[in-house]
Scaffold this active site. Sequence first.
Site, PDB file in Angstrom:
ATOM      1  N   GLY A   1     -43.289  22.304  15.687  1.00  0.00           N
ATOM      2  CA  GLY A   1     -42.424  22.743  16.349  1.00  0.00           C
ATOM      3  C   GLY A   1     -42.542  24.024  17.162  1.00  0.00           C
ATOM      4  O   GLY A   1     -41.920  24.472  18.162  1.00  0.00           O
TER       5      GLY A   1
ATOM      6  N   GLU B   1     -47.627  21.311  10.868  1.00  0.00           N
ATOM      7  CA  GLU B   1     -47.847  20.098  11.581  1.00  0.00           C
ATOM      8  C   GLU B   1     -47.556  20.314  13.253  1.00  0.00           C
ATOM      9  O   GLU B   1     -46.610  19.417  13.544  1.00  0.00           O
ATOM     10  CB  GLU B   1     -46.959  18.923  11.079  1.00  0.00           C
ATOM     11  CG  GLU B   1     -47.038  18.792   9.578  1.00  0.00           C
ATOM     12  CD  GLU B   1     -45.802  18.086   9.020  1.00  0.00           C
ATOM     13  OE1 GLU B   1     -44.619  18.255   9.381  1.00  0.00           O
ATOM     14  OE2 GLU B   1     -45.772  17.461   7.770  1.00  0.00           O
ATOM     15  N   PRO B   2     -48.443  20.657  13.749  1.00  0.00           N
ATOM     16  CA  PRO B   2     -48.077  21.096  15.362  1.00  0.00           C
ATOM     17  C   PRO B   2     -48.612  19.756  15.851  1.00  0.00           C
ATOM     18  O   PRO B   2     -49.641  19.279  15.620  1.00  0.00           O
ATOM     19  CB  PRO B   2     -49.030  22.133  15.799  1.00  0.00           C
ATOM     20  CG  PRO B   2     -50.342  22.101  14.923  1.00  0.00           C
ATOM     21  CD  PRO B   2     -49.646  21.485  13.308  1.00  0.00           C
ATOM     22  N   GLY B   3     -47.623  19.224  16.823  1.00  0.00           N
ATOM     23  CA  GLY B   3     -48.057  18.124  17.865  1.00  0.00           C
ATOM     24  C   GLY B   3     -48.031  18.609  19.469  1.00  0.00           C
ATOM     25  O   GLY B   3     -49.062  18.589  19.843  1.00  0.00           O
ATOM     26  N   ARG B   4     -46.839  19.029  19.921  1.00  0.00           N
ATOM     27  CA  ARG B   4     -46.885  19.604  21.295  1.00  0.00           C
ATOM     28  C   ARG B   4     -47.969  20.676  21.515  1.00  0.00           C
ATOM     29  O   ARG B   4     -48.735  20.716  22.332  1.00  0.00           O
ATOM     30  CB  ARG B   4     -45.632  20.221  21.444  1.00  0.00           C
ATOM     31  CG  ARG B   4     -45.299  20.651  22.827  1.00  0.00           C
ATOM     32  CD  ARG B   4     -43.740  21.277  22.810  1.00  0.00           C
ATOM     33  NE  ARG B   4     -42.925  20.653  21.971  1.00  0.00           N
ATOM     34  CZ  ARG B   4     -41.930  19.815  22.442  1.00  0.00           C
ATOM     35  NH1 ARG B   4     -41.942  19.315  23.640  1.00  0.00           N
ATOM     36  NH2 ARG B   4     -41.151  19.174  21.496  1.00  0.00           N
TER      37      ARG B   4
ATOM     38  N   TYR C   1     -33.779  15.437  27.951  1.00  0.00           N
ATOM     39  CA  TYR C   1     -33.439  17.028  27.336  1.00  0.00           C
ATOM     40  C   TYR C   1     -33.367  17.850  28.474  1.00  0.00           C
ATOM     41  O   TYR C   1     -33.362  19.218  28.523  1.00  0.00           O
ATOM     42  CB  TYR C   1     -34.664  17.570  26.584  1.00  0.00           C
ATOM     43  CG  TYR C   1     -35.213  16.337  25.519  1.00  0.00           C
ATOM     44  CD1 TYR C   1     -34.692  16.073  24.544  1.00  0.00           C
ATOM     45  CD2 TYR C   1     -36.574  15.868  25.716  1.00  0.00           C
ATOM     46  CE1 TYR C   1     -35.146  15.048  23.583  1.00  0.00           C
ATOM     47  CE2 TYR C   1     -37.274  15.064  24.680  1.00  0.00           C
ATOM     48  CZ  TYR C   1     -36.329  14.691  23.783  1.00  0.00           C
ATOM     49  OH  TYR C   1     -37.194  13.671  22.962  1.00  0.00           O
TER      50      TYR C   1
ATOM     51  N   CYS D   1     -34.612   2.023  38.625  1.00  0.00           N
ATOM     52  CA  CYS D   1     -33.229   1.766  39.201  1.00  0.00           C
ATOM     53  C   CYS D   1     -32.165   2.526  38.579  1.00  0.00           C
ATOM     54  O   CYS D   1     -31.240   2.015  38.020  1.00  0.00           O
ATOM     55  CB  CYS D   1     -32.909   0.321  39.034  1.00  0.00           C
ATOM     56  SG  CYS D   1     -34.273  -0.841  39.910  1.00  0.00           S
ATOM     57  N   GLU D   2     -32.386   3.789  38.506  1.00  0.00           N
ATOM     58  CA  GLU D   2     -31.245   4.839  38.170  1.00  0.00           C
ATOM     59  C   GLU D   2     -31.431   5.974  38.855  1.00  0.00           C
ATOM     60  O   GLU D   2     -32.431   6.721  38.873  1.00  0.00           O
ATOM     61  CB  GLU D   2     -30.918   4.694  36.723  1.00  0.00           C
ATOM     62  CG  GLU D   2     -31.844   4.940  35.711  1.00  0.00           C
ATOM     63  CD  GLU D   2     -31.540   4.909  34.263  1.00  0.00           C
ATOM     64  OE1 GLU D   2     -31.381   3.688  33.682  1.00  0.00           O
ATOM     65  OE2 GLU D   2     -31.103   5.919  33.902  1.00  0.00           O
TER      66      GLU D   2
ATOM     67  N   TYR E   1     -45.376  13.849  24.164  1.00  0.00           N
ATOM     68  CA  TYR E   1     -44.082  13.114  24.105  1.00  0.00           C
ATOM     69  C   TYR E   1     -43.791  12.458  25.562  1.00  0.00           C
ATOM     70  O   TYR E   1     -42.831  12.466  26.028  1.00  0.00           O
ATOM     71  CB  TYR E   1     -42.818  14.129  23.751  1.00  0.00           C
ATOM     72  CG  TYR E   1     -43.033  14.711  22.461  1.00  0.00           C
ATOM     73  CD1 TYR E   1     -43.024  13.744  21.196  1.00  0.00           C
ATOM     74  CD2 TYR E   1     -43.329  16.006  22.163  1.00  0.00           C
ATOM     75  CE1 TYR E   1     -43.022  14.232  19.993  1.00  0.00           C
ATOM     76  CE2 TYR E   1     -43.739  16.304  20.894  1.00  0.00           C
ATOM     77  CZ  TYR E   1     -43.532  15.678  19.687  1.00  0.00           C
ATOM     78  OH  TYR E   1     -43.763  16.292  18.599  1.00  0.00           O
TER      79      TYR E   1
HETATM   80  N1  LLP Z   1     -43.486  17.510  11.905  1.00  0.00           N
HETATM   81  C1  LLP Z   1     -41.963  17.012  11.795  1.00  0.00           C
HETATM   82  C2  LLP Z   1     -41.657  16.797  10.512  1.00  0.00           C
HETATM   83  C3  LLP Z   1     -41.366  16.619  12.919  1.00  0.00           C
HETATM   84  O1  LLP Z   1     -40.282  15.964  12.988  1.00  0.00           O
HETATM   85  C4  LLP Z   1     -42.096  17.045  14.153  1.00  0.00           C
HETATM   86  C5  LLP Z   1     -41.345  16.553  15.469  1.00  0.00           C
HETATM   87  C6  LLP Z   1     -43.503  17.687  14.182  1.00  0.00           C
HETATM   88  C7  LLP Z   1     -43.891  18.094  13.067  1.00  0.00           C
HETATM   89  C8  LLP Z   1     -43.874  18.183  15.594  1.00  0.00           C
HETATM   90  O2  LLP Z   1     -43.223  18.842  16.229  1.00  0.00           O
HETATM   91  P1  LLP Z   1     -44.015  19.687  17.460  1.00  0.00           P
HETATM   92  O3  LLP Z   1     -45.106  20.480  17.158  1.00  0.00           O
HETATM   93  O4  LLP Z   1     -44.729  18.582  18.341  1.00  0.00           O
HETATM   94  O5  LLP Z   1     -43.013  20.390  18.226  1.00  0.00           O
HETATM   95  N2  LLP Z   1     -39.418  13.876  21.821  1.00  0.00           N
HETATM   96  C9  LLP Z   1     -38.992  15.545  21.469  1.00  0.00           C
HETATM   97  C10 LLP Z   1     -39.763  16.049  20.299  1.00  0.00           C
HETATM   98  C11 LLP Z   1     -39.199  15.422  19.142  1.00  0.00           C
HETATM   99  C12 LLP Z   1     -40.101  16.154  17.942  1.00  0.00           C
HETATM  100  C13 LLP Z   1     -39.731  15.326  16.660  1.00  0.00           C
HETATM  101  N3  LLP Z   1     -40.402  15.911  15.593  1.00  0.00           N
HETATM  102  C14 LLP Z   1     -39.448  16.264  22.853  1.00  0.00           C
HETATM  103  O6  LLP Z   1     -40.128  15.737  23.907  1.00  0.00           O
HETATM  104  O7  LLP Z   1     -39.469  17.361  23.050  1.00  0.00           O
END
Ligand code: LLP
Length: 422
Positions: free
Chosen positions: A243, A280-283, A324, A351-352, A381
Amino acid sequence: MTPLRPGLLPLTAEVGADDRLRVGGCDVVGLAAEHGTPLFVYDEAHLRSRAREAVAAFGDGATYAAKAFLCRAMAALVHEEGMGIDVASGGELHVALAAGVPAARLVLHGNNKSEGELARALSVGVGRIVVDSLDELDRIEALVAAGAPAPRVLVRITPGVEAHTHVYVMTGQADSKFGFGLASGAAADAVARAQASPAMDLVGVHAHIGSNVFLLSSFAQAVEVLADFVVPLGLPELVLGGGLGVAYVEGEDAPTISEWAAVLAKACAEAGISSRVAVEPGRAIAADAALTLYTVGTIKEVAGIRTYVSVDGGMSDNPRPVLYGSGYEAFLPRAVAAERPRSVRVVGKHCESGDVIVHQARVPTDLQVGDILATPVTGAYGHSMASTYNKVPRPAVVFVADGRARLVVRRETLDDLLRLDA
Ligand code: LLP
């Protein structure tokens, strides 16, 4: 008016005397010529640097959230750098395993894991399963009774903290499809049930408060709220989710992974939490490592209203503005330092009318049809939420490093669009 802020570009970005952008030692306009557009360009050194920063801060507890961007090359890269991987479906699990990541380094997530997904996770021996419902506890018990090995599990908790982010990606509040509520007592019941079950080994609790969170105090608040619950349990692990936010546009500033780690460590120490803390960072790993390259196809001046610049992708490769209302910048990699006095709307080819990439983009005056236009900070994402809407094939992905571009996901072909027709 001003050129793009360099901070939005990947770490190895450099602008030559010719004013052209190079990333990973590769000329970006040249990449578009070689691989076509739309194209996702990831700076491999940037990805590795972020992964290393996470591992330095959280050790074994640094886990990459694969949903942000996943292909075999990405799974292999984060694994090489020492991160575990959070997989949120049987599909993500499949890709991570196919990349050669040991199952023990994987954590399985999901609010509705099927029996099939759980069966595979147990049989390959995933490191952890984050349990999200009582039905899931039933399924695990049935599978173990039928001979599957007992897993290590964490129980997912919703702490009731409302993170300052978009309502669609807020997950910590009590009214949520995820996890067990703390305030209602559901969390305590789930923990008691998991502890009593011979079919699993409960090693910790998990809480994720939301995504793209800029305020570190939201995370500290979650720790405070969790402490009363977590400390008496004395479990060895606490996972605080992902997050951490990133800056997408001029004027935004996000904390670093190290700053995040420091705030979490302090909050845990103050709350008397001695469990190993994992995240658990993704972004924060993937977003600003990449940019998307498009070719400008049409420029339409709607007299007295605005200029529409149409590119060869759109909501199929970046649905975030539509979903978003997310903002992005745009610039020309052939003229990075150019002033950008012209205000245009960058739109896709779908087409939108909602198919907008940048509502009010600033671009150089001489922008023309055929130009390569780039949007930075598209590494999370974007490709992972891509679709083939309007049967627009999904873009290719390259990793660039040391002057070389490595194709890691090929461009979808027209025949690929027929592949699933029975
Ligand atoms: N851990 C859990 C349990 C999660 O649900 C998520 C994201 C993450 C880690 C990773 O979060 P991050 O570090 O990437 O913020 N599609 C949306 C984001 C949805 C995220 C869902 N869960 C967007 O494009 O902003």
